[in-house]
Design a protein around this motif. Structure first.
Motif, PDB file in Angstrom:
ATOM      1  N   ASN A 142       0.843  -1.201   0.000  1.00  0.00           N
ATOM      2  CA  ASN A 142       0.000   0.000   0.000  1.00  0.00           C
ATOM      3  C   ASN A 142       0.879   1.253   0.000  1.00  0.00           C
ATOM      4  O   ASN A 142       1.731   1.409   0.864  1.00  0.00           O
ATOM      5  N   PRO A 143       0.664   2.149  -0.983  1.00  0.00           N
ATOM      6  CA  PRO A 143       1.525   3.348  -1.064  1.00  0.00           C
ATOM      7  C   PRO A 143       1.420   4.231   0.174  1.00  0.00           C
ATOM      8  O   PRO A 143       2.279   5.090   0.404  1.00  0.00           O
ATOM      9  N   LYS A 144       0.360   4.013   0.966  1.00  0.00           N
ATOM     10  CA  LYS A 144       0.216   4.837   2.176  1.00  0.00           C
ATOM     11  C   LYS A 144       1.253   4.464   3.229  1.00  0.00           C
ATOM     12  O   LYS A 144       1.523   5.255   4.132  1.00  0.00           O
ATOM     13  N   LEU A 145       1.840   3.255   3.090  1.00  0.00           N
ATOM     14  CA  LEU A 145       2.850   2.859   4.062  1.00  0.00           C
ATOM     15  C   LEU A 145       4.109   3.685   3.847  1.00  0.00           C
ATOM     16  O   LEU A 145       4.513   3.928   2.716  1.00  0.00           O
ATOM     17  N   SER A 146       4.717   4.092   4.948  1.00  0.00           N
ATOM     18  CA  SER A 146       6.012   4.776   4.821  1.00  0.00           C
ATOM     19  C   SER A 146       7.064   3.718   4.523  1.00  0.00           C
ATOM     20  O   SER A 146       6.802   2.517   4.626  1.00  0.00           O
ATOM     21  N   VAL A 147       8.259   4.171   4.153  1.00  0.00           N
ATOM     22  CA  VAL A 147       9.333   3.229   3.837  1.00  0.00           C
ATOM     23  C   VAL A 147       9.605   2.318   5.034  1.00  0.00           C
ATOM     24  O   VAL A 147       9.751   1.099   4.890  1.00  0.00           O
ATOM     25  N   ASP A 148       9.637   2.905   6.216  1.00  0.00           N
ATOM     26  CA  ASP A 148       9.910   2.096   7.413  1.00  0.00           C
ATOM     27  C   ASP A 148       8.800   1.094   7.694  1.00  0.00           C
ATOM     28  O   ASP A 148       9.056  -0.067   8.021  1.00  0.00           O
ATOM     29  N   GLU A 149       7.558   1.565   7.532  1.00  0.00           N
ATOM     30  CA  GLU A 149       6.414   0.647   7.741  1.00  0.00           C
ATOM     31  C   GLU A 149       6.460  -0.488   6.737  1.00  0.00           C
ATOM     32  O   GLU A 149       6.131  -1.637   7.061  1.00  0.00           O
ATOM     33  N   ALA A 150       6.885  -0.188   5.502  1.00  0.00           N
ATOM     34  CA  ALA A 150       6.941  -1.204   4.459  1.00  0.00           C
ATOM     35  C   ALA A 150       8.008  -2.241   4.782  1.00  0.00           C
ATOM     36  O   ALA A 150       7.825  -3.442   4.515  1.00  0.00           O
ATOM     37  N   ILE A 151       9.125  -1.788   5.390  1.00  0.00           N
ATOM     38  CA  ILE A 151      10.172  -2.743   5.771  1.00  0.00           C
ATOM     39  C   ILE A 151       9.639  -3.668   6.863  1.00  0.00           C
ATOM     40  O   ILE A 151       9.823  -4.885   6.815  1.00  0.00           O
ATOM     41  N   VAL A 152       8.922  -3.078   7.823  1.00  0.00           N
ATOM     42  CA  VAL A 152       8.302  -3.880   8.885  1.00  0.00           C
ATOM     43  C   VAL A 152       7.324  -4.883   8.279  1.00  0.00           C
ATOM     44  O   VAL A 152       7.292  -6.060   8.659  1.00  0.00           O
ATOM     45  N   PHE A 153       6.561  -4.405   7.288  1.00  0.00           N
ATOM     46  CA  PHE A 153       5.569  -5.262   6.630  1.00  0.00           C
ATOM     47  C   PHE A 153       6.254  -6.472   5.977  1.00  0.00           C
ATOM     48  O   PHE A 153       5.803  -7.611   6.109  1.00  0.00           O
ATOM     49  N   GLY A 154       7.375  -6.227   5.304  1.00  0.00           N
ATOM     50  CA  GLY A 154       8.121  -7.320   4.673  1.00  0.00           C
ATOM     51  C   GLY A 154       8.548  -8.349   5.709  1.00  0.00           C
ATOM     52  O   GLY A 154       8.437  -9.571   5.493  1.00  0.00           O
ATOM     53  N   ASN A 155       9.008  -7.875   6.853  1.00  0.00           N
ATOM     54  CA  ASN A 155       9.429  -8.793   7.923  1.00  0.00           C
ATOM     55  C   ASN A 155       8.255  -9.579   8.483  1.00  0.00           C
ATOM     56  O   ASN A 155       8.382 -10.768   8.821  1.00  0.00           O
ATOM     57  N   GLN A 156       7.087  -8.919   8.553  1.00  0.00           N
ATOM     58  CA  GLN A 156       5.879  -9.609   9.044  1.00  0.00           C
ATOM     59  C   GLN A 156       5.517 -10.765   8.121  1.00  0.00           C
ATOM     60  O   GLN A 156       5.194 -11.868   8.590  1.00  0.00           O
ATOM     61  N   ILE A 157       5.586 -10.523   6.809  1.00  0.00           N
ATOM     62  CA  ILE A 157       5.276 -11.574   5.848  1.00  0.00           C
ATOM     63  C   ILE A 157       6.230 -12.755   6.051  1.00  0.00           C
ATOM     64  O   ILE A 157       5.813 -13.916   6.144  1.00  0.00           O
ATOM     65  N   ASN A 158       7.492 -12.412   6.171  1.00  0.00           N
ATOM     66  CA  ASN A 158       8.529 -13.427   6.362  1.00  0.00           C
ATOM     67  C   ASN A 158       8.207 -14.301   7.576  1.00  0.00           C
ATOM     68  O   ASN A 158       8.172 -15.533   7.484  1.00  0.00           O
ATOM     69  N   ARG A 159       7.923 -13.636   8.700  1.00  0.00           N
ATOM     70  CA  ARG A 159       7.633 -14.388   9.944  1.00  0.00           C
ATOM     71  C   ARG A 159       6.393 -15.261   9.805  1.00  0.00           C
ATOM     72  O   ARG A 159       6.373 -16.410  10.236  1.00  0.00           O
ATOM     73  N   ALA A 160       5.343 -14.669   9.163  1.00  0.00           N
ATOM     74  CA  ALA A 160       4.074 -15.391   9.038  1.00  0.00           C
ATOM     75  C   ALA A 160       4.248 -16.682   8.235  1.00  0.00           C
ATOM     76  O   ALA A 160       3.743 -17.739   8.622  1.00  0.00           O
ATOM     77  N   PHE A 161       5.001 -16.592   7.124  1.00  0.00           N
ATOM     78  CA  PHE A 161       5.207 -17.794   6.299  1.00  0.00           C
ATOM     79  C   PHE A 161       6.086 -18.823   7.014  1.00  0.00           C
ATOM     80  O   PHE A 161       5.863 -20.025   6.895  1.00  0.00           O
ATOM     81  N   LYS A 162       7.091 -18.337   7.753  1.00  0.00           N
ATOM     82  CA  LYS A 162       7.949 -19.280   8.486  1.00  0.00           C
ATOM     83  C   LYS A 162       7.120 -20.046   9.496  1.00  0.00           C
ATOM     84  O   LYS A 162       7.278 -21.259   9.671  1.00  0.00           O
ATOM     85  N   GLU A 163       6.213 -19.332  10.165  1.00  0.00           N
ATOM     86  CA  GLU A 163       5.371 -19.982  11.160  1.00  0.00           C
ATOM     87  C   GLU A 163       4.475 -21.001  10.486  1.00  0.00           C
ATOM     88  O   GLU A 163       4.329 -22.132  10.933  1.00  0.00           O
ATOM     89  N   LYS A 164       3.875 -20.585   9.350  1.00  0.00           N
ATOM     90  CA  LYS A 164       2.932 -21.450   8.641  1.00  0.00           C
ATOM     91  C   LYS A 164       3.616 -22.733   8.148  1.00  0.00           C
ATOM     92  O   LYS A 164       3.030 -23.809   8.168  1.00  0.00           O
TER      93      LYS A 164
END
Lengths: 409, 230
Positions: free
Chosen positions: A227-249
């Protein structure tokens, strides 16, 4: 101000003092010309920078899988992680509000044959929204749509260079290409600013390829834009969240670097935006520097002009000129000359930039240009500077006793 | 026309001040042709500057055309100069980049006369000083005498009450000087008040009345014998 008599007097003064007029005009025109050129070249550098670092959408995140490198929860290392269709659902359900679009992807290296011509290409099976991820531009026909996916149509969209390789000068649109023994119809062609590699892709409907190759629900990777509304820092956090979620799954050790991989463009964006900022500062510095030089130049000339005219102003006063009319005359002259000269400098500058056009590309300068409001702003600054620079000595000259001015030989 | 009572003027010179005019009384009537004589430093130029509203006085009273001159700001002075006074300077003070005609027309510009009318009136006065043929020449193309005649035309063009001439012949040879003085005399005969400042006896003798100035005071004020006018 719009007294015709006054303007006639001013035009006459300017016309009869050509050298003086030319000199002050030249200073202004030259300052604006330099400003335009430097600013334009700076912008050209910026454009190069943007192009180099903005091949794909700046908001992209790619996710793919590999083998685990660490044992976890009783599972051995070296286990291949495989994305399936339910991972797509998982991603959409969990992160829908943070994504602009997402598409699963299957990639295959395929041999494409058309009549006598054949070549190996990268086939990508994707969803229609994938197009935005690549910054690709449809040249002819259309991209994939949902109907193609529902009907599992055997259609493809090919890159400009695929068309050139296989069809030469002819259009690929509507032709049938043989890929791995199956015939696909070309429904569109595209170009891509990302370069040659990106223009040798073949896009096919995700469902069609998933059915034809293996008939499983497996897929290779995901591409998404956040989402373009995310700031660069929020987007980096978002990428890490995806990573963690898939590892857990997929029961992968959170510290495992091999099994789930996320390439987040936001991380690069952060560096790019810092670089852009620095570049902008340099350009701003150059611009302000040029302007200051111009301001000093025109100020000097105005002071000199008024000094040179002291006697003339004294004569005018003796003949009945009021201080106001003296100041008004000098100011109007100055404003008129700077405005005209500024405009000429601007015209020459933008014309040169236009002529340069793409000829400086090998020096990393692409499309050097200046926004009109910037140059107009710069011209206005010089006009104001010239006015102030003219006003102070003009005021002094207007106040000086005519007799002193007349004695000034 | 010009009435001065107990006029004082001094200039600051560092901590000191130089007392230039020490209580002058002078009355010049309309239509007079007066010269102020004096060596340099006698205060004659200062007097002219004050009379010409180019400078202000410290003490005393000055009436120009019956109007008391006091607390004059630059704008009012400019308007009065334009309306009542015409200047002729020793160094001509023509604007170098303007033609003879344009120089003559300039005071009319500050009077607010339209361009076309300015040209017509200026041409008329140029013809009056017999320089109609030189209208489109720049001052640099004119001889000293011609320049001074242009300056006289310029002084006359607004139809002022008084012509103030500061050493009008100072930069001219004797025969041209004489011609310029003849022109001023002619103007005076038409009824104009003419006020000449000079240090040359020859020039002063051509006027009707000589006022001698020394060290800031008037030492003599007499009519010349050749005067035929009252």
């Amino acid at each position: 101000m719009f007294d015709i008599n006054r303007w006639q007097e001013i035009f006459q003064t300017l016309r009869k003092n050509k050298l003086r007029t030319a000199l002050s005009g030249f200073t202004i025109a030259f300052a604006i010309l330099l400003f335009t050129l430097l600013f334009g070249i700076g912008n050209g550098l910026k454009n190069t920078f943007k192009k180099e670092f903005a091949k794909d959408s700046m908001l992209s995140i790619y996710i793919w899988t590999g083998r685990t490198t660490k044992p976890y929860k009783g599972l051995q290392s070296g286990r291949q992680i495989q994305f399936k269709n339910d991972d797509y659902k998982f991603l959409v359900d969990k992160f829908e509000d943070k994504m602009q679009m997402v598409s699963p992807r299957i990639e295959r290296n395929v041999l494409a044959i058309y009549k006598g011509e054949q070549n190996n290409y990268n086939l990508r099976a994707v969803y229609p929204q994938y197009l935005t991820l690549e910054n690709a531009v449809i040249e002819t026909g259309r991209f994939l749509n949902m109907l193609d996916l529902q009907k599992r149509s055997k259609v493809i969209v090919v890159g400009r260079l695929v068309e050139k390789d296989l069809f030469g000068q002819l259009s690929a649109l509507g032709k049938e290409i043989n890929i791995g023994g199956i015939s696909f119809k070309v429904i569109g062609t595209f170009s891509d600013p990302g370069g040659d590699n990106d223009e040798r892709f073949i896009y096919a409907p995700f469902t069609t390829i998933q059915r034809l190759y293996g008939n499983t629900d497996e897929l290779n990777s995901f591409g998404l834009t956040y989402n373009p509304k995310l700031s660069v820092d929020e987007a980096i956090v978002f990428g890490n969240q995806i990573n963690r979620a898939f590892k857990e799954k997929h029961s992968v050790d959170p510290r495992d670097q091999g099994a789930i991989r996320v390439a987040n463009y936001a991380e690069g964006n952060k560096n790019v935006s810092v670089m852009m900022f620095v570049l902008n500062m340099i350009i701003l510095f150059i611009g302000i520097g040029t302007l200051i030089a111009g301001v000093i130049g025109i100020s000097n000339i105005m002071v000199y002009i008024v000094k040179e005219r002291t006697k003339e102003l004294g004569i005018r006063k003796a003949l009945g000129a009021t201080p106001k009319s003296i100041i008004g005359m000098i100011m109007l002259e100055s404003i008129f000359v700077t405005t005209l000269a500024g405009y000429i400098g601007l015209l020459i500058g933008t014309t040169i930039l236009k002529l340069l056009g793409s000829s400086l590309e090998k020096y990393f300068i692409i499309n050097p240009s200046v926004e009109t409001y910037v140059v107009v702003g710069a011209t206005i600054v010089l006009i104001i500077a010239g006015t102030i620079a003219g006003y102070l000595p003009a005021k002094r000259a207007a106040r000086i006793k005519p007799i002193e001015a007349l004695n000034d030989e | 026309m010009i009435k001065i009572k107990k006029l004082h003027k001094s200039y600051p010179m560092g901590n000191d001040s130089l007392h230039v005019l020490k209580g002058l009384d002078l009355h010049i009537k309309e239509g007079e042709f007066v010269s102020i004589m004096g060596s340099s430093g006698s205060g004659k130029s200062t007097l002219l500057n004050i009379v010409g509203l180019l400078d202000t006085h410290d003490e005393g009273e000055y009436y120009l055309n019956g109007q008391l001159i006091e607390n004059l700001n630059e704008k009012k002075a400019a308007v009065l100069r334009n309306k009542f006074l015409g200047f002729v300077f020793q160094s001509f003070n023509l604007i170098t980049y303007k033609t003879a005609l344009e120089n003559v027309a300039l005071p009319l510009y500050y009077k607010g006369v339209s361009r076309k009318e300015r040209q017509e009136i200026a041409m008329e006065y140029l013809n009056k000083v017999e320089l109609g043929d030189w209208a489109n020449h720049l001052p640099s193309e004119l001889s000293g005498g011609q320049k001074q005649r242009v300056a006289i035309a310029r002084a006359l063009v607004t139809q002022p009450k008084v012509i103030l001439a500061d050493e009008p012949t100072g930069a001219l040879d004797s025969s041209t000087s004489h011609a310029v003085m003849e022109l001023l005399k002619e103007i005076n005969r038409e009824g104009m008040t003419v006020f000449v400042i000079t240090h040359e006896e020859e020039i002063a003798k051509e006027t009707d009345r000589i006022v001698r100035l020394k060290d800031g005071v008037i030492i003599s004020d007499e009519k010349t014998n050749k005067s035929v006018k009252a």
